[in-house]
Design a protein around this motif. Structure first.
Motif: not given
Length: 74
Positions: A32-44, A53-59
């Motif tokens: 999350d880069e948008l700052g979702a808080g506890r109880g937020a409804i998000i789209g994923i 967002p992490f490029g070739p790095k394994k995350v």
């Protein structure tokens, strides 16, 4: 970029949204880069797009927080 972090979220299936069912999906790790808080409804986004967002790095991320939702109308 706002304080990026990882969240543990529980997806809501369609019947939870349309019929008020208490059924929920399995927990996901969401970046999350948008700052979702506890109880937020998000789209994923899931899959390869979530790791972009992490490029070739394994995350170890299941999904990416793509949007914050104020309300859902069905």
């Amino acid at each position: 970029m706002r304080n990026p972090r990882f969240l543990v979220v529980v997806p809501m299936p369609r019947e939870a949204i349309t019929e008020g069912s208490s059924r929920r999906g399995e927990e996901l790790v969401v970046f999350d880069e948008l700052g979702a808080g506890r109880g937020a409804i998000i789209g994923i986004s899931e899959g390869g797009e979530a790791a972009n967002p992490f490029g070739p790095k394994k995350v170890p991320v299941d999904a990416y927080c793509a949007c914050l939702l104020d309300q859902i109308n069905v």
